[in-house]
Design an enzyme around this catalytic site. Sequence first.
Site, mmCIF file in Angstrom:
data_model
loop_
_atom_site.group_PDB
_atom_site.id
_atom_site.type_symbol
_atom_site.label_atom_id
_atom_site.label_comp_id
_atom_site.label_asym_id
_atom_site.label_seq_id
_atom_site.Cartn_x
_atom_site.Cartn_y
_atom_site.Cartn_z
ATOM 1 N N HIS A 180 0.869 -1.185 0.000
ATOM 2 C CA HIS A 180 0.000 0.000 0.000
ATOM 3 C C HIS A 180 0.902 1.229 0.000
ATOM 4 O O HIS A 180 1.602 1.505 0.977
ATOM 5 C CB HIS A 180 -0.931 -0.001 1.204
ATOM 6 C CG HIS A 180 -2.055 -0.978 1.055
ATOM 7 N ND1 HIS A 180 -2.681 -1.570 2.114
ATOM 8 C CD2 HIS A 180 -2.672 -1.446 -0.064
ATOM 9 C CE1 HIS A 180 -3.639 -2.378 1.664
ATOM 10 N NE2 HIS A 180 -3.644 -2.322 0.341
ATOM 11 N N ARG A 234 -2.821 4.619 -2.776
ATOM 12 C CA ARG A 234 -2.699 3.334 -2.100
ATOM 13 C C ARG A 234 -2.376 2.183 -3.059
ATOM 14 O O ARG A 234 -1.674 1.238 -2.715
ATOM 15 C CB ARG A 234 -4.059 3.092 -1.435
ATOM 16 C CG ARG A 234 -4.341 1.697 -0.941
ATOM 17 C CD ARG A 234 -5.757 1.705 -0.358
ATOM 18 N NE ARG A 234 -6.287 0.372 -0.137
ATOM 19 C CZ ARG A 234 -6.311 -0.221 1.056
ATOM 20 N NH1 ARG A 234 -5.837 0.386 2.108
ATOM 21 N NH2 ARG A 234 -6.820 -1.428 1.181
ATOM 22 N N SER A 308 0.022 0.125 7.725
ATOM 23 C CA SER A 308 -0.279 1.103 8.770
ATOM 24 C C SER A 308 -1.670 1.677 8.497
ATOM 25 O O SER A 308 -2.100 1.653 7.348
ATOM 26 C CB SER A 308 0.758 2.224 8.777
ATOM 27 O OG SER A 308 0.687 2.988 7.583
ATOM 28 N N GLU A 385 -0.225 -3.991 11.468
ATOM 29 C CA GLU A 385 -0.573 -2.568 11.323
ATOM 30 C C GLU A 385 0.254 -1.790 12.339
ATOM 31 O O GLU A 385 0.064 -1.921 13.544
ATOM 32 C CB GLU A 385 -2.066 -2.339 11.588
ATOM 33 C CG GLU A 385 -3.012 -3.056 10.633
ATOM 34 C CD GLU A 385 -3.184 -2.351 9.280
ATOM 35 O OE1 GLU A 385 -2.637 -1.223 9.118
ATOM 36 O OE2 GLU A 385 -3.838 -2.929 8.397
HETATM 37 ZN ZN LIG Z 1 -2.253 -1.325 4.122
#
Ligand SMILES: [Zn+2]
Length: 430
Positions: A180, A234, A308, A385
């Site tokens: 991402h 993203r 994240s 994350e």
């Molecule tokens: Zn992600």
Amino acid sequence: MKFLVLVLFVTAIHAKHEIYSGWKSFFVKPVSHDQLSKLTSKIVEFDLDFVSNVAVNREGIVLVKPQYQVDFLKFLSEENISNQIHSEDLQKQFEIDDQKIEARKLVTRSVNGGRIPYDNYQTLDVIYEYIDKIAEDYPETVTLVSSSKSFEGRPLKYLKISKDKFASNKPVIFIDAGIHAREWISPPTVTYAIHKLVENVTEPDLLENFDWILFPVVNPDGYVYSFERERMWRKTRSTDQNVLSQFCPGVDGNRNFNFEWNTIGTSNNPCSDIYAGSKPFSEVESRSVGEIIDEHLDRMVLFITMHSYGSMILYPWGHNGTLSHNAFSLHTVGIDMADAINKLALPHFPNYVVGNGMLVLNYAVAGAAEDYAHYRGIPLTYTLELPGLRSGFAGFHLDPIYIHQVCIETWESFVIGARRAGELYGKTNL
Ligand SMILES: [Zn+2]
Ligand SMILES: *[C@@H]1O[C@H](CO)[C@@H](O)[C@H](O)[C@H]1NC(C)=O
Ligand SMILES: *[C@@H]1O[C@H](CO)[C@@H](O)[C@H](O)[C@H]1NC(C)=O
Ligand SMILES: *[C@@H]1O[C@H](CO)[C@@H](O)[C@H](O)[C@H]1NC(C)=O
């Protein structure tokens, strides 16, 4: 013509972050499962973009476009969902964020001209320069692989780190980041792991007992685009998926893996941020991770994909919320990893939550790497994350002064995760 090009160039610089004019962001904190469900049920209607994930009693951050702000706030107040403004003006906030990166460069410039990949948000060039140099300086242990190219033709670079060039039958550990694009805090944690495995070795058992594959930027096209054009980008940057892809490029790389592909929590609309692509593994970036899994399947025991934000360690099955046959180990190793981080974390970082991805987030995700890797037979697979934004902290990335801290604490989770994986699966795979 030259003049036109110049004018366009100058406009592009001034227009930086302009597309976010009028956007706002809010902290939201559901305190019950009911509130969380109501909130996640509005994602499509209000085109909500959670840059920091919410869970029950876990504050998140959501971006809201101008046209939905009034209705969104009305909804929050009707449902009594606790909220607070995070940024009144995204465009301005991104400009401040850029200044913080420049400030960090000045502070760190005495070390390698400030080009340390795990102590600032660095451009792709700086990250690639670092991994090239590591491969050059440590040819005995480090092998650079860059055989595939991204959609736009950038090399997809990862390092294989091993005492014997993967010749013995040691368990393999895989960690990737940056699938991402905008999740800029993720690549530093992987370059820091490279640093700790070869440059500043304080845990020699990790290379004695394991072989490592570290892939810091899976989606370099998106990463570069998020630096140069759209901070919140993203996806990948492919334009060949659909007629609309010319206008709305890119696929969500972490919805593109070949397991339960496009069954839930994804979109068929190329303009969506969670577009699954035209078929499984349509994206060379996701496919390159799939190929690494294929190549080392019999030995890979731990697979971690870095994202994240949210301070969460999530495990399968993320697409349906069912626990896998290996749930006990997934959970206990996940807890050990989280404990290791929590012990070192700064007091203003939230403690990590560990759990099944769908149950923690309250939404299902299909075609994600963590599920795919587990489905292929890797016993321990996680989405991590990283910690980030919390009330009192503005900004859309964690302030760069905290990157080093995040790398240090996250490294501890890799250390514990590897050792636990070795105890459990060091001899035979599942
Ligand atoms: Zn992600
Ligand atoms: C609304 O939320 C606040 C704080 O979360 C709580 O104190 C209050 O009792 C809630 N009110 C209603 C009507 O649910
Ligand atoms: C090496 O790492 C240790 C612990 O992670 C740290 O305390 C030490 O300062 C590092 N040394 C260098 C030269 O970076
Ligand atoms: C959820 O998916 C897993 C993996 O494919 C499967 O084993 C399990 O039976 C599924 N659960 C339900 C309720 O369908």
